[in-house]
Write a protein that holds these residues in place. Structure first.
Motif, PDB file in Angstrom:
ATOM      1  N   THR A  55       0.812  -1.221   0.000  1.00 15.65           N
ATOM      2  CA  THR A  55       0.000   0.000   0.000  1.00 15.65           C
ATOM      3  C   THR A  55       0.848   1.275   0.000  1.00 15.65           C
ATOM      4  O   THR A  55       0.384   2.328  -0.425  1.00 15.65           O
ATOM      5  CB  THR A  55      -0.936   0.029   1.223  1.00 15.65           C
ATOM      6  OG1 THR A  55      -0.144  -0.104   2.410  1.00 15.65           O
ATOM      7  CG2 THR A  55      -1.969  -1.102   1.157  1.00 15.65           C
ATOM      8  N   HIS A  56       2.067   1.185   0.522  1.00 17.49           N
ATOM      9  CA  HIS A  56       2.961   2.344   0.632  1.00 17.49           C
ATOM     10  C   HIS A  56       4.392   1.899   0.358  1.00 17.49           C
ATOM     11  O   HIS A  56       4.766   0.779   0.701  1.00 17.49           O
ATOM     12  CB  HIS A  56       2.953   2.927   2.055  1.00 17.49           C
ATOM     13  CG  HIS A  56       1.623   3.354   2.566  1.00 17.49           C
ATOM     14  ND1 HIS A  56       0.617   2.470   2.875  1.00 17.49           N
ATOM     15  CD2 HIS A  56       1.139   4.587   2.853  1.00 17.49           C
ATOM     16  CE1 HIS A  56      -0.440   3.144   3.321  1.00 17.49           C
ATOM     17  NE2 HIS A  56      -0.144   4.430   3.327  1.00 17.49           N
ATOM     18  N   PHE A  57       5.166   2.789  -0.240  1.00 17.21           N
ATOM     19  CA  PHE A  57       6.607   2.558  -0.400  1.00 17.21           C
ATOM     20  C   PHE A  57       7.364   3.674   0.296  1.00 17.21           C
ATOM     21  O   PHE A  57       6.939   4.833   0.260  1.00 17.21           O
ATOM     22  CB  PHE A  57       7.035   2.573  -1.873  1.00 17.21           C
ATOM     23  CG  PHE A  57       6.710   1.317  -2.626  1.00 17.21           C
ATOM     24  CD1 PHE A  57       7.314   0.108  -2.292  1.00 17.21           C
ATOM     25  CD2 PHE A  57       5.824   1.345  -3.682  1.00 17.21           C
ATOM     26  CE1 PHE A  57       7.019  -1.051  -2.997  1.00 17.21           C
ATOM     27  CE2 PHE A  57       5.523   0.198  -4.392  1.00 17.21           C
ATOM     28  CZ  PHE A  57       6.124  -1.008  -4.053  1.00 17.21           C
ATOM     29  N   ILE A  58       8.493   3.322   0.887  1.00 15.86           N
ATOM     30  CA  ILE A  58       9.449   4.328   1.357  1.00 15.86           C
ATOM     31  C   ILE A  58      10.683   4.181   0.478  1.00 15.86           C
ATOM     32  O   ILE A  58      11.176   3.072   0.259  1.00 15.86           O
ATOM     33  CB  ILE A  58       9.836   4.117   2.835  1.00 15.86           C
ATOM     34  CG1 ILE A  58       8.699   4.542   3.758  1.00 15.86           C
ATOM     35  CG2 ILE A  58      11.112   4.916   3.172  1.00 15.86           C
ATOM     36  CD1 ILE A  58       8.981   4.312   5.234  1.00 15.86           C
ATOM     37  N   HIS A  59      11.152   5.300  -0.041  1.00 15.72           N
ATOM     38  CA  HIS A  59      12.391   5.349  -0.815  1.00 15.72           C
ATOM     39  C   HIS A  59      13.408   6.067   0.072  1.00 15.72           C
ATOM     40  O   HIS A  59      13.298   7.274   0.282  1.00 15.72           O
ATOM     41  CB  HIS A  59      12.183   6.109  -2.129  1.00 15.72           C
ATOM     42  CG  HIS A  59      11.050   5.558  -2.940  1.00 15.72           C
ATOM     43  ND1 HIS A  59      11.241   4.616  -3.918  1.00 15.72           N
ATOM     44  CD2 HIS A  59       9.707   5.795  -2.907  1.00 15.72           C
ATOM     45  CE1 HIS A  59      10.071   4.299  -4.456  1.00 15.72           C
ATOM     46  NE2 HIS A  59       9.123   5.004  -3.858  1.00 15.72           N
ATOM     47  N   LEU A  60      14.361   5.305   0.615  1.00 16.96           N
ATOM     48  CA  LEU A  60      15.404   5.876   1.460  1.00 16.96           C
ATOM     49  C   LEU A  60      16.579   6.280   0.581  1.00 16.96           C
ATOM     50  O   LEU A  60      17.128   5.451  -0.140  1.00 16.96           O
ATOM     51  CB  LEU A  60      15.900   4.842   2.468  1.00 16.96           C
ATOM     52  CG  LEU A  60      15.017   4.509   3.655  1.00 16.96           C
ATOM     53  CD1 LEU A  60      15.518   3.258   4.362  1.00 16.96           C
ATOM     54  CD2 LEU A  60      14.957   5.669   4.620  1.00 16.96           C
TER      55      LEU A  60
END
Length: 176
Positions: A108-113
Motif C-alpha cells: 500500500t505504501h513505499f518508502i524510498h530511502l
C-alpha cells in the motif's frame, strides 16, 4: 480510498485528494518511531501530483545522512510503523514497503530511502514539483502511463522502464 497492488500488478486509478491526507498520517506515524526531522520526509510519485491518475500506492521519500550508516534501530522503528525493507537493489536507494495485511501480498505504501540533499533526493523532488507546476508535462506523463496498457508489456519493471525515458527527460531540465 482504496490503496494497494499485488506483486507485478499495474493499474492506474483516478486522482484522490485523500492520498495527501494518507501521506500526512503515515508521515506522523513514521516520525513517532524513527528519529527524523519532518523536512526529511516528502510525498513523491504520482499520488503527490495534483489531479494525476496513479497506481494506488503512496510513495514516501526519506532522506538520511548516509545509507550505509542506517542502523538496526532505524529499521526497527520503520517496522513498528508497518514498513519492511524489500530486497530491491537500486543504486543509492533502499526501498521499504507497507502491506495491507499479514499475508504481505498487497503493498500500500513505499518508502524510498536516499541520502538527503544528494542527487537522487533532488531529482525525485524536482520531478514532482515540475509536474505539479507544468500542466502540459503532467498531461504528457499521464498519456505515456496510459499508453503502457495498450502494449503487450506486463509487470511493474516493464511499466517503470516504459516511463523511464520521459522521467529522465524531465530530470535533465533540472540542470538547465
Amino acid at each position: 480510498m482504496k490503496l494497494g497492488l499485488k506483486k507485478e500488478e499495474v493499474i492506474l486509478v483516478p486522482y484522490e485528494k485523500e492520498w495527501k491526507n494518507e501521506y500526512e498520517r503515515v508521515k506522523k506515524e513514521i516520525l513517532n518511531y524513527v528519529n527524523l526531522e519532518p523536512n526529511q520526509i516528502e510525498h513523491i510519485g504520482s499520488t503527490a501530483i495534483n489531479g494525476m491518475k496513479a497506481k494506488p500506492i503512496i510513495d514516501i521519500l526519506i532522506g538520511v545522512e548516509q545509507l550505509e550508516e542506517i542502523d538496526k534501530t532505524f529499521y526497527n522503528g520503520l517496522q513498528q510503523a508497518g514498513f519492511y525493507r524489500l530486497k530491491v537493489e537500486r543504486p543509492n536507494e533502499v526501498v521499504c514497503a507497507k502491506f495491507l495485511d499479514e499475508s504481505f501480498e498487497v503493498k500500500t505504501h513505499f518508502i524510498h530511502l536516499v541520502e538527503v540533499n544528494k542527487e537522487k533526493w533532488k531529482q525525485l523532488l524536482f520531478f514532482r514539483d515540475y509536474l505539479n507546476a507544468n500542466s502540459d508535462a503532467k498531461i504528457q506523463y499521464e498519456t505515456i502511463k496510459a499508453s503502457f496498457f495498450k502494449t503487450d508489456l506486463k509487470g511493474i519493471n516493464a511499466y517503470t522502464d516504459y516511463k523511464e525515458e520521459y522521467v529522465k527527460g524531465i530530470i535533465s531540465k533540472m540542470h538547465s
